[in-house]
Write a protein that holds these residues in place. Structure first.
Motif, PDB file in Angstrom:
ATOM      1  N   ALA A  16      -6.145 -23.767  -6.670  1.00 59.27           N
ATOM      2  CA  ALA A  16      -6.087 -22.371  -6.944  1.00 59.27           C
ATOM      3  C   ALA A  16      -7.033 -21.522  -6.175  1.00 59.27           C
ATOM      4  O   ALA A  16      -6.633 -20.242  -5.808  1.00 59.27           O
ATOM      5  CB  ALA A  16      -6.336 -22.133  -8.440  1.00 59.27           C
ATOM      6  N   GLY A  17      -8.217 -21.994  -5.785  1.00 63.71           N
ATOM      7  CA  GLY A  17      -9.090 -21.177  -4.899  1.00 63.71           C
ATOM      8  C   GLY A  17      -8.710 -21.416  -3.545  1.00 63.71           C
ATOM      9  O   GLY A  17      -8.673 -20.289  -2.928  1.00 63.71           O
ATOM     10  N   LEU A  18      -8.081 -22.258  -3.137  1.00 68.53           N
ATOM     11  CA  LEU A  18      -7.554 -22.359  -1.966  1.00 68.53           C
ATOM     12  C   LEU A  18      -6.491 -21.276  -1.412  1.00 68.53           C
ATOM     13  O   LEU A  18      -6.597 -20.680  -0.492  1.00 68.53           O
ATOM     14  CB  LEU A  18      -7.164 -23.886  -1.596  1.00 68.53           C
ATOM     15  N   ALA A  19      -5.417 -21.450  -2.495  1.00 72.82           N
ATOM     16  CA  ALA A  19      -4.324 -20.498  -2.498  1.00 72.82           C
ATOM     17  C   ALA A  19      -4.742 -19.128  -2.560  1.00 72.82           C
ATOM     18  O   ALA A  19      -4.411 -18.217  -1.852  1.00 72.82           O
ATOM     19  CB  ALA A  19      -3.451 -20.845  -3.657  1.00 72.82           C
ATOM     20  N   ALA A  20      -5.891 -18.823  -3.433  1.00 67.10           N
ATOM     21  CA  ALA A  20      -6.296 -17.277  -3.534  1.00 67.10           C
ATOM     22  C   ALA A  20      -6.937 -17.089  -2.158  1.00 67.10           C
ATOM     23  O   ALA A  20      -6.826 -15.872  -1.651  1.00 67.10           O
ATOM     24  CB  ALA A  20      -7.458 -17.342  -4.754  1.00 67.10           C
ATOM     25  N   SER A  21      -7.733 -18.004  -1.641  1.00 69.08           N
ATOM     26  CA  SER A  21      -8.220 -17.643  -0.214  1.00 69.08           C
ATOM     27  C   SER A  21      -7.506 -17.411   1.015  1.00 69.08           C
ATOM     28  O   SER A  21      -7.678 -16.570   1.702  1.00 69.08           O
ATOM     29  CB  SER A  21      -9.295 -18.684   0.120  1.00 69.08           C
ATOM     30  N   GLY A  22      -6.265 -18.235   0.839  1.00 71.66           N
ATOM     31  CA  GLY A  22      -5.234 -17.912   1.825  1.00 71.66           C
ATOM     32  C   GLY A  22      -4.452 -16.669   1.533  1.00 71.66           C
ATOM     33  O   GLY A  22      -3.739 -16.150   2.756  1.00 71.66           O
ATOM     34  N   SER A  23      -4.368 -15.953   0.420  1.00 67.40           N
ATOM     35  CA  SER A  23      -3.678 -14.686   0.177  1.00 67.40           C
ATOM     36  C   SER A  23      -4.758 -13.752  -0.131  1.00 67.40           C
ATOM     37  O   SER A  23      -4.588 -12.903  -1.075  1.00 67.40           O
ATOM     38  CB  SER A  23      -2.622 -14.760  -0.703  1.00 67.40           C
ATOM     39  N   SER A  24      -5.956 -13.521   0.600  1.00 70.77           N
ATOM     40  CA  SER A  24      -6.957 -12.710   0.061  1.00 70.77           C
ATOM     41  C   SER A  24      -6.660 -11.353   0.386  1.00 70.77           C
ATOM     42  O   SER A  24      -7.069 -10.353  -0.416  1.00 70.77           O
ATOM     43  CB  SER A  24      -8.362 -12.936   0.793  1.00 70.77           C
ATOM     44  N   TYR A  25      -5.828 -10.933   1.194  1.00 74.98           N
ATOM     45  CA  TYR A  25      -5.276  -9.619   1.733  1.00 74.98           C
ATOM     46  C   TYR A  25      -3.953  -9.398   0.983  1.00 74.98           C
ATOM     47  O   TYR A  25      -2.854 -10.336   0.833  1.00 74.98           O
ATOM     48  CB  TYR A  25      -5.295  -9.249   3.024  1.00 74.98           C
ATOM     49  N   GLN A  26      -3.922  -8.090   0.317  1.00 78.25           N
ATOM     50  CA  GLN A  26      -2.594  -7.893  -0.238  1.00 78.25           C
ATOM     51  C   GLN A  26      -2.347  -6.340  -0.499  1.00 78.25           C
ATOM     52  O   GLN A  26      -3.198  -5.339  -0.081  1.00 78.25           O
ATOM     53  CB  GLN A  26      -2.609  -8.356  -1.847  1.00 78.25           C
ATOM     54  N   ILE A  27      -1.135  -5.961  -0.658  1.00 73.49           N
ATOM     55  CA  ILE A  27      -0.728  -4.493  -0.779  1.00 73.49           C
ATOM     56  C   ILE A  27      -1.136  -4.027  -2.205  1.00 73.49           C
ATOM     57  O   ILE A  27      -0.570  -4.531  -3.289  1.00 73.49           O
ATOM     58  CB  ILE A  27       0.660  -4.168  -0.644  1.00 73.49           C
ATOM     59  N   ILE A  28      -2.271  -3.239  -2.374  1.00 71.86           N
ATOM     60  CA  ILE A  28      -2.550  -2.611  -3.664  1.00 71.86           C
ATOM     61  C   ILE A  28      -1.549  -1.717  -4.223  1.00 71.86           C
ATOM     62  O   ILE A  28      -1.577  -1.461  -5.364  1.00 71.86           O
ATOM     63  CB  ILE A  28      -4.034  -2.180  -3.302  1.00 71.86           C
ATOM     64  N   GLU A  29      -1.236  -0.528  -3.136  1.00 64.16           N
ATOM     65  CA  GLU A  29      -0.364   0.448  -3.454  1.00 64.16           C
ATOM     66  C   GLU A  29       0.687   0.713  -2.467  1.00 64.16           C
ATOM     67  O   GLU A  29       0.113   0.983  -1.400  1.00 64.16           O
ATOM     68  CB  GLU A  29      -1.238   1.665  -4.096  1.00 64.16           C
ATOM     69  N   GLY A  30       1.844   0.809  -2.845  1.00 60.99           N
ATOM     70  CA  GLY A  30       2.799   0.943  -1.742  1.00 60.99           C
ATOM     71  C   GLY A  30       3.414   2.558  -1.728  1.00 60.99           C
ATOM     72  O   GLY A  30       2.797   3.262  -2.489  1.00 60.99           O
ATOM     73  N   PRO A  31       4.236   2.698  -0.973  1.00 59.49           N
ATOM     74  CA  PRO A  31       4.546   4.118  -0.767  1.00 59.49           C
ATOM     75  C   PRO A  31       5.490   4.531  -1.736  1.00 59.49           C
ATOM     76  O   PRO A  31       5.772   3.853  -2.595  1.00 59.49           O
ATOM     77  CB  PRO A  31       5.500   3.993   0.501  1.00 59.49           C
ATOM     78  N   LYS A  32       5.533   5.909  -1.950  1.00 59.21           N
ATOM     79  CA  LYS A  32       6.202   6.531  -3.029  1.00 59.21           C
ATOM     80  C   LYS A  32       7.694   7.146  -2.485  1.00 59.21           C
ATOM     81  O   LYS A  32       7.663   7.501  -1.337  1.00 59.21           O
ATOM     82  CB  LYS A  32       5.189   7.717  -3.434  1.00 59.21           C
ATOM     83  N   ASN A  33       8.415   7.320  -3.175  1.00 59.37           N
ATOM     84  CA  ASN A  33       9.868   8.072  -2.862  1.00 59.37           C
ATOM     85  C   ASN A  33       9.543   9.338  -2.562  1.00 59.37           C
ATOM     86  O   ASN A  33       8.660  10.221  -2.984  1.00 59.37           O
ATOM     87  CB  ASN A  33      10.711   7.988  -4.122  1.00 59.37           C
ATOM     88  N   ALA A  34      10.327   9.838  -1.488  1.00 54.94           N
ATOM     89  CA  ALA A  34      10.153  11.151  -0.965  1.00 54.94           C
ATOM     90  C   ALA A  34      11.482  11.944  -0.771  1.00 54.94           C
ATOM     91  O   ALA A  34      12.446  11.192  -0.243  1.00 54.94           O
ATOM     92  CB  ALA A  34       9.207  11.121   0.244  1.00 54.94           C
ATOM     93  N   THR A  35      11.730  13.082  -0.945  1.00 53.69           N
ATOM     94  CA  THR A  35      12.752  14.108  -0.457  1.00 53.69           C
ATOM     95  C   THR A  35      12.491  15.055   0.507  1.00 53.69           C
ATOM     96  O   THR A  35      11.379  15.860   0.141  1.00 53.69           O
ATOM     97  CB  THR A  35      13.367  14.484  -1.719  1.00 53.69           C
ATOM     98  N   VAL A  36      12.823  15.093   1.452  1.00 57.42           N
ATOM     99  CA  VAL A  36      12.451  16.027   2.599  1.00 57.42           C
ATOM    100  C   VAL A  36      13.508  16.681   3.137  1.00 57.42           C
ATOM    101  O   VAL A  36      14.639  16.446   2.995  1.00 57.42           O
ATOM    102  CB  VAL A  36      11.642  15.552   3.666  1.00 57.42           C
ATOM    103  N   LEU A  37      13.397  18.053   3.751  1.00 55.85           N
ATOM    104  CA  LEU A  37      14.434  18.637   4.409  1.00 55.85           C
ATOM    105  C   LEU A  37      14.632  17.931   6.115  1.00 55.85           C
ATOM    106  O   LEU A  37      13.814  17.704   6.900  1.00 55.85           O
ATOM    107  CB  LEU A  37      14.111  20.156   4.633  1.00 55.85           C
ATOM    108  N   GLU A  38      15.958  18.228   6.334  1.00 54.72           N
ATOM    109  CA  GLU A  38      16.248  17.757   7.689  1.00 54.72           C
ATOM    110  C   GLU A  38      15.514  18.630   8.578  1.00 54.72           C
ATOM    111  O   GLU A  38      15.264  19.796   8.595  1.00 54.72           O
ATOM    112  CB  GLU A  38      17.490  18.009   7.919  1.00 54.72           C
ATOM    113  N   GLY A  39      14.874  17.766   9.508  1.00 55.24           N
ATOM    114  CA  GLY A  39      14.060  18.729  10.648  1.00 55.24           C
ATOM    115  C   GLY A  39      12.655  18.557  10.357  1.00 55.24           C
ATOM    116  O   GLY A  39      11.820  19.135  11.291  1.00 55.24           O
TER     117      GLY A  39
END
Length: 223
Positions: A16-39
């Motif tokens: 378990a420790g080796l698996a954790a060390s192999g995936s030490s970096y991760q996405i903490i917070e992803g992008p949010k939905n957005a609505t924008v005007l063209e241009g």
């Protein structure tokens, strides 16, 4: 036997420790939905833990921007990035410039050598200004197309294979008319006025003399 069972939990902890060390970096917070005007611009943030090597941004499952810890890898000038630090975590921001209607879709942030990703949805609305421009362009295009069709139809309707023959007949008729006028003018005698030599007072016989000499009359004719 008992000693062997005691060793199993220790092995699981190590794995378990080796698996954790192999995936030490991760996405903490992803992008949010957005609505924008063209241009306009659209911005999406992705927060990752320390140790990452490559962040990839995709639009509708097509990678449009890659970011390394030192610099971004830009393949399209419409997609640029900015980086920030939040404690020990890193924030990667993707900026979409001059957003188009075709950009509507899924935005995904993923890490290299990791199955972890986070996604959001981009909605693009047509601005009133762009809508008016499209309407004007559409009306202009339809008008030009209609004028072209009308012009093409008029040209086809006006064309007649008998035109050369009709033109030749008109030319022959004109030449015949001009020839007739010239012939009438040639037969007409010019007006010479009254003949004073043959006219005399009414009721008086006219005499014509041919004189050979002042003293001798050779011939006289009564008229």
């Amino acid at each position: 036997m008992e000693s062997s069972w005691k060793g199993i939990p220790a092995t699981l902890v190590v794995l378990a420790g080796l698996a954790a060390s192999g995936s030490s970096y991760q996405i903490i917070e992803g992008p949010k939905n957005a609505t924008v005007l063209e241009g306009s611009e659209a911005r999406f943030n992705c927060t990752v833990s320390p140790g990452w090597r490559l962040i990839m941004w995709a639009l509708n499952d097509m990678v449009v921007l890659s970011v390394t810890p030192t610099e971004p890898i830009i393949t399209n000038n419409r997609f640029t990035s900015a980086s920030y630090q939040e404690g020990s975590n890193s924030i990667s921001e993707m900026i979409i410039h001059d957003v188009q209607l075709r950009d509507t879709g899924r935005i995904k942030c993923s890490l290299q050598n990791s199955d972890r990703d986070a996604s959001a949805f981009l909605s693009v609305q047509e601005s009133s200004y762009q809508s008016e421009i499209r309407k004007s362009a559409s009306v202009k295009t339809n008008k030009e197309s209609l004028e072209t069709n009308v012009k093409s139809g008029s040209e086809n309707n006006a064309y007649s294979p008998d035109e050369p023959r009709m033109a030749k007949l008109a030319s022959l008729a004109r030449e015949s008319s001009e020839s007739s006028v010239r012939e009438q003018q040639g037969n007409r005698q010019p007006y010479q006025g009254p003949d004073h030599r043959s006219l005399g007072p009414a009721g008086r016989p006219q005499v014509s003399f041919i004189m050979t000499s002042p003293k001798t009359v050779r011939n006289a004719t009564l008229v």
